[in-house]
Scaffold this motif. Structure first.
Motif, short mmCIF file in Angstrom:
data_model
loop_
_atom_site.label_atom_id
_atom_site.label_comp_id
_atom_site.label_asym_id
_atom_site.label_seq_id
_atom_site.Cartn_x
_atom_site.Cartn_y
_atom_site.Cartn_z
N LYS A 165 11.95 -14.75 -0.57
CA LYS A 165 11.33 -14.36 0.69
C LYS A 165 11.33 -12.85 0.78
CE LYS A 165 12.79 -18.51 3.06
NZ LYS A 165 13.54 -19.06 4.19
N SER A 166 10.32 -12.31 1.42
CA SER A 166 10.21 -10.87 1.54
C SER A 166 9.76 -10.52 2.96
CB SER A 166 9.18 -10.33 0.53
OG SER A 166 8.98 -8.95 0.73
N PHE A 167 10.34 -9.48 3.50
CA PHE A 167 9.96 -8.99 4.82
C PHE A 167 8.58 -8.38 4.76
CE2 PHE A 167 10.06 -5.11 7.53
CZ PHE A 167 9.92 -5.74 8.74
N ALA A 168 8.25 -7.73 3.64
CA ALA A 168 6.93 -7.09 3.47
C ALA A 168 5.96 -8.16 3.13
CB ALA A 168 6.98 -6.05 2.37
N ASP A 225 0.81 -1.22 0.00
CA ASP A 225 0.00 0.00 0.00
C ASP A 225 0.85 1.28 0.00
OD1 ASP A 225 0.96 0.16 2.59
OD2 ASP A 225 -0.99 0.02 3.55
N GLY A 226 2.18 1.14 -0.10
CA GLY A 226 3.06 2.31 -0.19
C GLY A 226 3.67 2.75 1.13
N ARG A 227 3.14 2.27 2.25
CA ARG A 227 3.72 2.63 3.55
C ARG A 227 5.07 1.95 3.73
NH1 ARG A 227 0.92 0.53 7.92
NH2 ARG A 227 0.14 -1.08 6.53
N LEU A 228 5.90 2.54 4.59
CA LEU A 228 7.18 1.93 4.92
C LEU A 228 7.07 1.24 6.27
CD1 LEU A 228 9.69 4.74 3.94
CD2 LEU A 228 9.00 2.76 2.62
N GLN A 229 7.73 0.10 6.38
CA GLN A 229 7.80 -0.62 7.64
C GLN A 229 9.26 -0.92 7.91
OE1 GLN A 229 5.37 -4.11 7.83
NE2 GLN A 229 6.02 -4.64 9.88
N ALA A 230 9.68 -0.74 9.17
CA ALA A 230 11.07 -0.99 9.53
C ALA A 230 11.13 -1.99 10.66
CB ALA A 230 11.74 0.32 9.96
N SER A 231 12.23 -2.74 10.70
CA SER A 231 12.44 -3.71 11.77
C SER A 231 13.92 -3.77 12.10
CB SER A 231 11.96 -5.09 11.34
OG SER A 231 12.31 -6.05 12.32
#
Length: 79
Positions: A76-79, A50-56
């Motif tokens: 594999k993908s984190f998103a 959806d375009g948002r960024l997620q960090a870990s």
């Protein structure tokens, strides 16, 4: 290529302090990027569908991202 992206920890997660345009350019090429920030260490940043960024900063997520891709395995993908 060397790119400086500074993030900081907040009560709700991680916030990008500077380098947003550079991060956007990197995420145009890859789904996830690993950045290193003083005080936080290594962080995986992913662009969600959806375009948002997620960090870990979870070491398991960073290890997953750093695994070499295999021709026969699924990506594999984190998103």
């Amino acid at each position: 290529m060397s790119v400086e992206i500074i993030v900081r920890e907040t009560k709700t997660g991680l916030e990008i302090v500077s380098g947003r345009r550079r991060l956007d350019a990197l995420l145009a090429l890859r789904d996830e990027v690993v950045v290193t920030s003083p005080g936080v260490g290594e962080v995986v940043i992913a662009r969600l569908p959806d375009g948002r960024l997620q960090a870990s900063a979870n070491p398991e997520h960073i290890e997953l991202f750093r695994q070499p891709e295999t021709a026969s395995g699924s990506k594999k993908s984190f998103a």
